[in-house]
Design an enzyme around this catalytic site. Structure first.
Site, PDB file in Angstrom:
ATOM      1  N   SER A  61       0.793  -1.232   0.000  1.00 16.69           N
ATOM      2  CA  SER A  61       0.000   0.000   0.000  1.00 16.69           C
ATOM      3  C   SER A  61       0.821   1.276   0.000  1.00 16.69           C
ATOM      4  O   SER A  61       0.264   2.373  -0.116  1.00 16.69           O
ATOM      5  CB  SER A  61      -0.965   0.009   1.188  1.00 16.69           C
ATOM      6  OG  SER A  61      -2.036  -0.885   0.964  1.00 16.69           O
ATOM      7  N   LYS A 228       3.023   6.689   5.109  1.00 16.12           N
ATOM      8  CA  LYS A 228       2.143   5.718   4.445  1.00 16.12           C
ATOM      9  C   LYS A 228       2.698   4.330   4.669  1.00 16.12           C
ATOM     10  O   LYS A 228       3.869   4.064   4.387  1.00 16.12           O
ATOM     11  CB  LYS A 228       2.049   6.005   2.939  1.00 16.12           C
ATOM     12  CG  LYS A 228       1.068   5.087   2.226  1.00 16.12           C
ATOM     13  CD  LYS A 228      -0.359   5.447   2.574  1.00 16.12           C
ATOM     14  CE  LYS A 228      -1.318   4.297   2.316  1.00 16.12           C
ATOM     15  NZ  LYS A 228      -1.234   3.222   3.352  1.00 16.12           N
ATOM     16  N   THR A 229       1.851   3.455   5.180  1.00 18.74           N
ATOM     17  CA  THR A 229       2.250   2.084   5.447  1.00 18.74           C
ATOM     18  C   THR A 229       1.874   1.162   4.292  1.00 18.74           C
ATOM     19  O   THR A 229       1.128   1.543   3.390  1.00 18.74           O
ATOM     20  CB  THR A 229       1.574   1.569   6.727  1.00 18.74           C
ATOM     21  OG1 THR A 229       0.150   1.634   6.540  1.00 18.74           O
ATOM     22  CG2 THR A 229       1.959   2.418   7.926  1.00 18.74           C
ATOM     23  N   GLY A 230       2.389  -0.062   4.345  1.00 21.35           N
ATOM     24  CA  GLY A 230       2.018  -1.076   3.358  1.00 21.35           C
ATOM     25  C   GLY A 230       2.356  -2.461   3.873  1.00 21.35           C
ATOM     26  O   GLY A 230       3.513  -2.726   4.196  1.00 21.35           O
TER      27      GLY A 230
END
Length: 291
Positions: A61, A228-230
């Protein structure tokens, strides 16, 4: 006087070099001893990059950040307001994927603004909102082309969230070098977007609800961070393909640095993956705070 100034400059340079070497050694310690491949990059306030294992790694993501940039850039060029309504039809509300947006709407769908869709995608990492906005941007190829137009290589975008969920191997398709993502964040901070478009994305990144135990956990409680993580699913063998966090941090004196931690192909549990990111984040903050 000139000799004294040169001596002071020499001492200061040596001190900075020592601090950098200590920071790099600390990163090496943090990355060692884990059943995972970890890539880290830090872009300094002066525009230099310190990196470890800086190769193409699965984004998951994290790719929603370049999607947001591409969408907002197009909106800015075309003069599209953030209040532009978008119809969310029932066929878009796919089951079996993470989507707070879908869960908030009736079964028959509804209407949301582009600004609301961006909030779902960036702050809450909503997969369905991402694919709707990805189409608004022109698709994966258009987003990658946009990134290349900024002079940034090392970012590959070829799959939507829906495509990534068709098979776990597809979750390795969208890739980036940690340093490239840091450069993209740095360009954003330099003002690639203007006015309300810039302000919105800054606000959404700072309002991220995911990954509180990753980069953010390594910082003092009052620190400003936009990130922003993923995270991937686990394979049948229990491997977490990616457990990432990327973003920027504002120091107390107003300086900013960018950091990306990609924990990939990990046999470790989720808490250990998050702790790696938190430790790298803490080391970077202490390094820049002392300079």
């Amino acid at each position: 006087m000139k000799k004294l100034l040169l001596l002071c400059l020499s001492v200061l340079t040596a001190s900075c070099d020592t601090a950098t070497r200590q920071f790099e050694s600390r990163l090496d310690e943090i990355l060692s001893g884990h059943k995972a491949f970890v890539g880290v990059a830090v872009r300094t306030p002066g525009g230099e990059t310190i990196a470890r294992n800086d190769t193409l790694l699965p984004m998951m993501s994290v790719f929603k950040f370049p999607v947001a940039l591409a969408v907002l850039d197009r909106m800015q060029r075309e003069g599209t307001p953030l209040t532009q309504p978008i119809s969310i039809t029932p066929d878009l509300l796919l089951p079996g994927t993470y989507s707070p947006m879908r869960d908030s709407l009736p079964a028959g769908g509804g209407t949301l603004t582009l600004g609301q869709l961006l909030r779902y995608m960036v702050s809450e990492s909503d997969n369905i909102a991402c694919d709707i906005l990805l189409r608004e941007a022109g698709g994966p190829e258009a987003v990658e082309a946009y990134v290349r137009s900024l002079g940034i290589g090392g970012i590959r975008i070829a799959a939507s969230e829906e495509e990534m969920h068709r098979g776990i191997g597809n979750q390795r398709v969208n890739k980036a070098r940690p340093s490239s993502v840091c450069t993209l964040f740095d360009l954003f901070l330099q003002g690639r977007l203007k006015g309300e478009y810039n302000a919105l994305l800054q606000r959404l990144l700072r309002g991220t609800t995911t990954g509180a135990n990753k980069l953010k956990a390594g910082l003092p409680a009052s620190t400003v961070i936009g990130h922003k993580t993923g995270s991937s699913d686990r394979t049948a063998e229990g491997i977490r393909i990616a457990d990432n966090d990327v973003g920027y941090v504002v120091l107390p004196d107003g300086r900013r640095y960018c950091i990306a931690v990609f924990v990939t192909e990990s046999e470790e549990n989720d808490a250990t993956n998050a702790a790696i990111a938190a430790s790298a984040s803490r080391a970077a903050y202490e390094y820049f705070s002392s300079k």
